[in-house]
Design a protein around this motif. Structure first.
Motif, PDB file in Angstrom:
ATOM      1  N   PHE A 219      22.223  35.195 -18.262  1.00 49.14           N
ATOM      2  CA  PHE A 219      22.595  33.924 -17.862  1.00 49.14           C
ATOM      3  C   PHE A 219      22.757  34.737 -16.317  1.00 49.14           C
ATOM      4  N   THR A 220      23.346  35.685 -16.250  1.00 49.52           N
ATOM      5  CA  THR A 220      23.511  36.226 -14.818  1.00 49.52           C
ATOM      6  C   THR A 220      22.221  36.611 -14.180  1.00 49.52           C
TER       7      THR A 220
ATOM      8  N   PHE B 265      39.098  41.262 -22.800  1.00 45.95           N
ATOM      9  CA  PHE B 265      37.702  41.208 -22.271  1.00 45.95           C
ATOM     10  C   PHE B 265      37.127  42.399 -22.768  1.00 45.95           C
TER      11      PHE B 265
ATOM     12  N   HIS C 134      35.286  37.433 -23.931  1.00 46.90           N
ATOM     13  CA  HIS C 134      36.849  37.000 -23.730  1.00 46.90           C
ATOM     14  C   HIS C 134      37.289  36.262 -24.889  1.00 46.90           C
TER      15      HIS C 134
ATOM     16  N   ARG D 116      23.635  29.734 -24.906  1.00 46.65           N
ATOM     17  CA  ARG D 116      24.656  29.892 -25.808  1.00 46.65           C
ATOM     18  C   ARG D 116      24.710  28.509 -26.749  1.00 46.65           C
TER      19      ARG D 116
ATOM     20  N   ARG E  74      33.271  44.698 -23.224  1.00 42.53           N
ATOM     21  CA  ARG E  74      31.882  44.488 -22.906  1.00 42.53           C
ATOM     22  C   ARG E  74      31.109  45.927 -23.332  1.00 42.53           C
TER      23      ARG E  74
ATOM     24  N   LYS F 141      34.898  33.507 -24.787  1.00 44.14           N
ATOM     25  CA  LYS F 141      34.048  32.975 -23.578  1.00 44.14           C
ATOM     26  C   LYS F 141      33.140  34.426 -23.633  1.00 44.14           C
ATOM     27  N   VAL F 142      31.811  33.982 -23.502  1.00 40.82           N
ATOM     28  CA  VAL F 142      30.856  34.858 -23.480  1.00 40.82           C
ATOM     29  C   VAL F 142      29.973  35.232 -22.197  1.00 40.82           C
ATOM     30  N   LYS F 143      30.315  36.694 -21.554  1.00 37.27           N
ATOM     31  CA  LYS F 143      29.430  36.835 -20.453  1.00 37.27           C
ATOM     32  C   LYS F 143      28.178  37.204 -20.937  1.00 37.27           C
TER      33      LYS F 143
ATOM     34  N   GLU G 212      24.820  43.851 -19.998  1.00 41.58           N
ATOM     35  CA  GLU G 212      26.265  44.298 -20.406  1.00 41.58           C
ATOM     36  C   GLU G 212      26.647  42.836 -20.931  1.00 41.58           C
TER      37      GLU G 212
ATOM     38  N   VAL H  16      21.131  32.649 -22.903  1.00 45.55           N
ATOM     39  CA  VAL H  16      21.449  31.956 -21.478  1.00 45.55           C
ATOM     40  C   VAL H  16      22.445  30.651 -21.724  1.00 45.55           C
TER      41      VAL H  16
END
Lengths: 194, 389
Positions: B355-356, B323, B336, B389, B325, B349-351, B332, B387
């Motif tokens: 989206f947050t 993971f 992953h 993806r 960042r 997997k994208v953070k 940020e 957001v």
């Protein structure tokens, strides 16, 4: 550091069975801490509030389908200017039909959307979630796209999904041909080598 | 107390009289609305002009890029990563390629690292200019948008020259960059920077210190550091709340530890409160100044050398997961990657920071005027491609 966190969890949350998962010997990457799925809420609450390694931020929840089991990874971070560290907290769910976890929304508000996405993509249900709906796919979509055995539904609301007339088969055929060519090339290279 | 100073709770208390009770009105903002910066639909329940509840509905741009990645080799994923945040594609590529390099243990040549820094900082400026222009547009000022696009165009022209594309570049490759920079490029950037510093002052007099603008953004959508932590907000949103957190400073990657720059945070100047829309906005404007400083230092660090390291023809990541960042213009971005040792990743997997940040809207909206809600959406600067993806 992960060893310390694992032993800290074990001493404070009975039944969590925390263990450190290191990358395989021929592998690389991050190590993580695996905990029992039934104690996930207690572990998260403890990790947020403990004094030694506090994790005030939940960055993302990432679900992985390993076919035999689901793995849900919680990426936590300290956001401490002096001592910045992060942790991949994992838990495994063996039940493929009805995977369920306790929601951690009361611990981190960020979990609300992340858990919804995890449900939408992998199909893990979160108990006591305040707003348990799909988030990216439509509410009446069938199946969970990021499962390994996912198949796209044929018809959605009377509309054909991926209609043949609109698919670009040339590209697909090219991809197949390319794969064959690559395999052929590799075989020939190997023959030449020995 | 004027009606517009009251929150929804006070207003409801005021109208306890049965005959005075107002009914909540549901209004759909979006999916095609100029203030939502893309295809975002926000379902707002309003009590006259005050927002009682806001429910974002996202997913209109959902392409399930994460699923696609599972069937594509590691090099082929880079164009997909571009298409997440199409306004800061270079930064997205950088996160992805550096995550893969970390797994592989590839060494990136120094010249490539310097070029990466120059390009990603230019991209940061371009992205912030877009945020600045559209934010002013949201609040009713049209001309800043044109000024911002004028400068952004110059950056895009440079990107076109260096990578062949204006928006989605595929420029950062695993192991380095695709194309080298020439001396002509260096002098082009120098000219751009000299001119741009004057432009920044112009923006300051035109918008940042404008009385009408300040009235619209001051004390609107205030977020404390605790709220930001609780919701996982990062980037200018967190810094606007006064927390000096920047991954370029805290966990330096590339050569950020060799250059000198400040991390601007919200200070509550010009009559604003720390953590409100104005502070989030001004952090971006100050960050552009810092980016200019970084690029100037990087241009001096350029030395001749290769721009791409040694990477095998077929990339197979070792088993394991990572993971990783980095600080992107909007916050940020984390990636992953789970690898089983194959040619394709097992899971990506994208953070996504946007989206947050969208998840904070239901928290920030209640009690705001509808017009202030528009200012709030603009101040968190979301890109819907990232957001969904």
């Amino acid at each position: 550091m992960h060893n310390d966190i694992a032993s800290l969890i074990n001493s404070s949350v009975p039944g969590a069975n925390a263990s450190v998962v290191n990358p395989p010997e021929d592998g690389a990457g991050d190590s993580s801490v695996l905990v029992d799925s039934s104690k996930i809420y207690e572990v998260c609450e403890f990790l947020k509030t403990n004094d030694k390694f506090p994790f005030p931020v939940l960055q993302v929840i990432s679900g992985v389908d390993y076919v035999e089991y689901f793995e849900v990874c919680y990426m936590l971070a300290s956001f401490n200017l002096e001592n910045s560290y992060q942790l991949i907290l994992k838990t495994q769910l063996k039940d493929r039909e009805n995977p369920e976890l306790q929601s951690v929304v009361p611990v981190w508000a960020a979990a609300n959307y992340q858990e919804r996405e995890c449900y939408d993509m992998i199909g893990v249900r979160f108990k006591d979630h305040p707003d348990h709906r799909r988030i990216l796919c439509p509410d009446d979509w069938e199946g969970f796209p990021l499962r390994k055995d996912y198949e796209v539904q044929k018809v959605y609301r009377g509309m054909e999904v991926n209609p043949e007339a609109k698919m670009n088969f040339e590209d697909r055929e090219f991809e197949v041909r390319k794969k064959e060519m690559e395999a052929d090339l590799l075989k020939r290279q190997l023959e030449r080598g020995h | 107390m004027q009606t517009w100073d009251m929150g929804i709770k006070e207003l409801q208390d005021e109208t306890q009289d049965e005959s005075m009770n107002t009914e909540l009105l549901t209004v759909n903002m979006g999916p095609q609305h100029p203030a939502t910066h893309g295809v975002l639909r926000v379902e707002i329940k309003t009590d006259s002009e005050i927002v009682a509840q806001a429910i974002p509905h996202i997913g209109y741009l959902h392409r399930c890029m994460e699923k696609h990645c599972e069937s594509i080799d590691y090099r082929g994923i880079i164009p997909f990563v571009d298409r997440m945040d199409y306004l800061a594609a270079m930064n997205q590529e950088l996160v992805y390629s550096m995550a893969v390099e970390k797994m592989l243990g590839t060494e990136v040549p120094r010249r490539a690292q310097v070029i990466r820094m120059i390009v990603s900082e230019l991209q940061r400026i371009a992205s912030h200019l877009m945020a600045f222009g559209t934010y002013a547009l949201d609040l009713g000022a049209f001309s800043p948008f044109l000024y911002a696009f004028d400068e952004r165009e110059k950056i895009l022209r440079f990107f076109e020259e260096i990578s062949g594309a204006r928006l989605l570049y595929n420029y950062f490759w695993i192991g380095g960059v695709w194309n080298d920079m020439t001396n002509a490029h260096v002098s082009y950037i120098k000219d751009f920077l000299d001119n741009f510093e004057g432009e920044l002052e112009k923006y300051d007099t035109l918008v940042s210190s404008n009385k009408i603008f300040l009235e619209r953004v001051n004390n609107v959508g205030v977020l404390s550091v605790e709220d930001c932590f609780n919701y996982g907000a990062t980037g200018p949103v967190l810094r606007g709340s006064g927390y000096k957190w920047d991954l370029r400073k805290v966990e330096p990657y590339l050569l950020y530890d060799e250059v000198k720059f400040d991390v601007p945070v919200g200070t509550g100047e010009r009559g604003s409160t720390i953590g409100d829309c104005y502070n989030r906005y001004i952090v971006r404007m100050k960050e552009m100044e810092e980016s200019v400083k970084i690029i100037r230092q990087c241009l001096d660090m350029l030395e001749p050398g290769p721009v791409i390291g040694k990477v095998s023809k077929v990339i197979k990541l070792p088993k394991g997961e990572i993971f990783y960042r980095q600080e992107c213009p909007r916050g940020e971005l984390g990636i992953h990657i789970v690898s089983t040792g194959e040619k394709t990743p097992y899971r990506v997997k994208v953070k996504s920071p946007c989206f947050t940040h969208v998840s904070m809207l239901p928290f920030m909206a209640p009690g705001q005027m509808v017009a202030d809600f528009v200012a709030t959406i603009g101040s968190i600067d979301i890109v819907l491609g990232e957001v969904d993806r």
